[in-house]
Design a protein around this motif. Structure first.
Motif, PDB file in Angstrom:
ATOM      1  N   LEU A 175     -16.596  22.276 -28.006  1.00  0.00           N
ATOM      2  CA  LEU A 175     -16.387  20.819 -27.660  1.00  0.00           C
ATOM      3  C   LEU A 175     -15.014  20.551 -27.266  1.00  0.00           C
ATOM      4  O   LEU A 175     -14.671  19.454 -26.774  1.00  0.00           O
ATOM      5  CB  LEU A 175     -16.611  19.926 -28.739  1.00  0.00           C
ATOM      6  N   GLY A 176     -13.999  21.576 -27.215  1.00  0.00           N
ATOM      7  CA  GLY A 176     -12.565  21.509 -26.768  1.00  0.00           C
ATOM      8  C   GLY A 176     -11.605  20.938 -27.798  1.00  0.00           C
ATOM      9  O   GLY A 176     -10.665  20.449 -27.447  1.00  0.00           O
ATOM     10  N   LEU A 177     -12.179  20.900 -29.086  1.00  0.00           N
ATOM     11  CA  LEU A 177     -11.250  20.093 -30.171  1.00  0.00           C
ATOM     12  C   LEU A 177      -9.854  21.355 -30.427  1.00  0.00           C
ATOM     13  O   LEU A 177     -10.066  22.425 -30.119  1.00  0.00           O
ATOM     14  CB  LEU A 177     -12.122  20.178 -31.346  1.00  0.00           C
ATOM     15  N   ASP A 178      -8.756  20.638 -30.546  1.00  0.00           N
ATOM     16  CA  ASP A 178      -7.656  21.620 -30.991  1.00  0.00           C
ATOM     17  C   ASP A 178      -8.022  22.159 -32.254  1.00  0.00           C
ATOM     18  O   ASP A 178      -8.608  22.186 -33.027  1.00  0.00           O
ATOM     19  CB  ASP A 178      -6.487  20.693 -30.825  1.00  0.00           C
ATOM     20  N   GLU A 179      -6.982  23.404 -32.326  1.00  0.00           N
ATOM     21  CA  GLU A 179      -6.926  24.155 -33.430  1.00  0.00           C
ATOM     22  C   GLU A 179      -6.911  23.602 -34.708  1.00  0.00           C
ATOM     23  O   GLU A 179      -7.585  23.855 -35.637  1.00  0.00           O
ATOM     24  CB  GLU A 179      -6.285  25.326 -33.226  1.00  0.00           C
ATOM     25  N   PRO A 180      -5.958  22.718 -34.934  1.00  0.00           N
ATOM     26  CA  PRO A 180      -5.864  21.987 -36.371  1.00  0.00           C
ATOM     27  C   PRO A 180      -6.982  21.330 -36.632  1.00  0.00           C
ATOM     28  O   PRO A 180      -7.674  21.292 -37.650  1.00  0.00           O
ATOM     29  CB  PRO A 180      -4.695  21.147 -36.076  1.00  0.00           C
ATOM     30  N   THR A 181      -7.821  20.539 -35.870  1.00  0.00           N
ATOM     31  CA  THR A 181      -9.147  19.896 -35.968  1.00  0.00           C
ATOM     32  C   THR A 181     -10.175  21.022 -36.217  1.00  0.00           C
ATOM     33  O   THR A 181     -10.935  20.721 -36.957  1.00  0.00           O
ATOM     34  CB  THR A 181      -9.291  19.106 -34.873  1.00  0.00           C
ATOM     35  N   THR A 182      -9.942  22.118 -35.321  1.00  0.00           N
ATOM     36  CA  THR A 182     -10.947  22.833 -35.622  1.00  0.00           C
ATOM     37  C   THR A 182     -11.103  23.520 -37.197  1.00  0.00           C
ATOM     38  O   THR A 182     -12.105  23.822 -37.705  1.00  0.00           O
ATOM     39  CB  THR A 182     -10.754  24.016 -34.499  1.00  0.00           C
ATOM     40  N   ARG A 183      -9.942  23.779 -37.607  1.00  0.00           N
ATOM     41  CA  ARG A 183      -9.878  24.247 -39.069  1.00  0.00           C
ATOM     42  C   ARG A 183     -10.302  23.246 -40.054  1.00  0.00           C
ATOM     43  O   ARG A 183     -10.911  23.662 -40.880  1.00  0.00           O
ATOM     44  CB  ARG A 183      -8.344  24.500 -39.119  1.00  0.00           C
ATOM     45  N   GLU A 184     -10.057  21.905 -39.890  1.00  0.00           N
ATOM     46  CA  GLU A 184     -10.479  20.805 -40.413  1.00  0.00           C
ATOM     47  C   GLU A 184     -12.023  20.815 -40.435  1.00  0.00           C
ATOM     48  O   GLU A 184     -12.727  20.716 -41.679  1.00  0.00           O
ATOM     49  CB  GLU A 184     -10.053  19.554 -40.121  1.00  0.00           C
ATOM     50  N   VAL A 185     -12.629  20.895 -39.358  1.00  0.00           N
ATOM     51  CA  VAL A 185     -14.304  20.979 -39.321  1.00  0.00           C
ATOM     52  C   VAL A 185     -14.704  22.389 -39.881  1.00  0.00           C
ATOM     53  O   VAL A 185     -15.940  22.201 -40.541  1.00  0.00           O
ATOM     54  CB  VAL A 185     -14.804  20.809 -37.715  1.00  0.00           C
ATOM     55  N   GLY A 186     -14.061  23.322 -39.815  1.00  0.00           N
ATOM     56  CA  GLY A 186     -14.427  24.380 -40.659  1.00  0.00           C
ATOM     57  C   GLY A 186     -14.450  24.272 -42.016  1.00  0.00           C
ATOM     58  O   GLY A 186     -15.273  24.737 -42.942  1.00  0.00           O
ATOM     59  N   MET A 187     -13.475  23.630 -42.584  1.00  0.00           N
ATOM     60  CA  MET A 187     -13.238  23.136 -44.091  1.00  0.00           C
ATOM     61  C   MET A 187     -14.371  22.668 -44.407  1.00  0.00           C
ATOM     62  O   MET A 187     -14.950  22.436 -45.337  1.00  0.00           O
ATOM     63  CB  MET A 187     -11.984  22.722 -44.195  1.00  0.00           C
TER      64      MET A 187
END
Length: 399
Positions: A175-187
């Motif tokens: 979806l092209g989300l940035d890496e900090p946001t990607t870590r949050e959705v992973g969490m």
């Protein structure tokens, strides 16, 4: 005050703050605890870790005679994200993914146990696991995602959390989300089912169909998990949102708030897709998992369940024929998808092992559909041909 010391000077009663090394190198899923078990000391000294940080304000200090060459600091230097830049072959990443899955299961089991005991959930404790999963998905998206799907009925609840974490990370990047946001959705994926820690085990693991009353109890788990996260430390709003709303549907028929496509956040829509895919492709106490490609097909037919844009990105992140899918080639050979193609969702790499024309097994052969005259004719049901245990053709000794 924090001190960095060699592991041979580590002793019982010291407060272990952090390990100096990779998460997979040390024997614990979390740090920041007082060493009280002699066996823990043995495990640390047998690991590749050579130095650790201790907090002398929360535990014992080392003997004064040993302090001359010890580095003393007010705080541990802030770790920089270790984004894995190199790609990895599917087989090589499977080996790393197997270790991450095993450690991930231990971590989720521990988090569930701590939740049942009333201990607050700490995001910092789970962050290294999310980082390892994120890096594995970056190196080779299919390896850990596919391996985490292979769970037993007994460990479903725990491995499901690891699998959804990986799926959320892959979807976030698509979806092209940035890496900090990607870590949050992973969490968020890792903690989305935390509320199941509050559900009685006899209901959670029931092998048959739930009664209406039992299902009503199960449906409390998003709110239960959300309450646990509200009481936690360092838990972001994104993580809380995913936990509370991953069972919502865009047509408003989900739970617990009956949100719809207009009121659901992007993160809740992501959680809804990833949660369902792993659930229907996994073996459960009451049913065998569906074939991955068949699952994608069925999910696409469920009107009003998923956001179409998010679902389309999800399919692109996995492939139309995800790893583990049984397919029939135009030649009549059957094979299992072992890796996605580089250019086309319709041209993965397939390990063929069965001939429908002779109705017999053949010597396994890897075919890259993108570089072959072969084409995929469609999905196949393993039971139709009496084929069992097809996962061994792609996962091998990892299962």
């Amino acid at each position: 005050m924090l001190k960095r010391i060699p592991v041979d000077q580590l002793g019982l009663g010291m407060h272990l703050q952090a390990f100096c090394g990779a998460w997979l190198d040390h024997p614990f899923w979390r740090t920041k605890f007082v060493l009280s078990d002699p066996n823990d000391l043995v495990l640390i000294r047998q690991s590749p870790i050579t130095e650790v940080w201790i907090d002398v304000s929360k535990g014992l200090d080392i003997a004064a005679s040993c302090t001359q060459e010890i580095e003393v600091a007010e705080q541990i230097p802030e770790p920089q994200p270790t984004v894995a830049q190199e790609s990895a072959s599917f087989n090589n990443e499977l080996k790393r993914a197997a270790k991450i899955c095993a450690r991930g299961k231990e971590a989720v089991v521990s988090m569930f146990q701590e939740a049942r005991m009333g201990k607050a959930i700490e995001a910092d404790a789970a962050a290294p696991l999310v980082e390892e999963i994120s890096n594995s998905v970056l190196r080779n998206p299919g390896a850990l995602i596919s391996l985490a799907r292979l769970k037993t009925a007994d460990d479903y609840t725990y491995m499901h959390s690891v699998a959804v974490c990986a799926l959320m990370i892959a979807l976030s990047r698509k979806l092209g989300l940035d890496e900090p946001t990607t870590r949050e959705v992973g969490m968020g994926g890792l903690l989305h089912d935390l509320g199941k820690a509050m559900i009685p085990a006899d209901i959670l693991n029931k092998p048959g169909k739930l009664t209406d009353a039992e299902f009503a109890v199960v449906k409390t788990h998003p709110a239960e998990g959300h309450n646990l996260l509200l009481a936690g430390k360092g838990i972001s709003d994104i993580v809380k949102d995913i936990c509370l709303h991953h069972h919502e549907k865009v047509d408003g028929s989900g739970y617990p708030k009956r949100l719809n496509g207009e009121t659901m956040s992007l993160f809740a829509k992501m959680g809804a897709v990833c949660d369902v895919y792993d659930a229907i492709t996994s073996n459960r106490p009451y049913k065998a998992g569906w074939d991955p490609a068949e699952s994608i097909k069925r999910m696409a037919e469920w009107t009003g369940h998923f956001d179409p844009v998010v679902f389309q990105a999800f399919v692109k992140s996995l492939g139309i024929y995800p790893v583990g899918s049984l397919v029939r080639l135009e030649s009549g050979k059957l094979g299992v998808v072992v890796e996605q193609g580089e250019q086309s969702l319709l041209k993965p790499k397939v390990k063929v092992f069965f001939s429908t024309r002779s109705q017999a097994y053949i010597n396994p052969e890897l075919i890259d559909i993108a570089r072959s005259a072969e084409k995929i004719a469609g999905r196949e049901e393993a039971s139709k041909w009496g084929i069992k245990d097809i996962d061994r053709y792609w996962a091998g000794e990892k299962i």
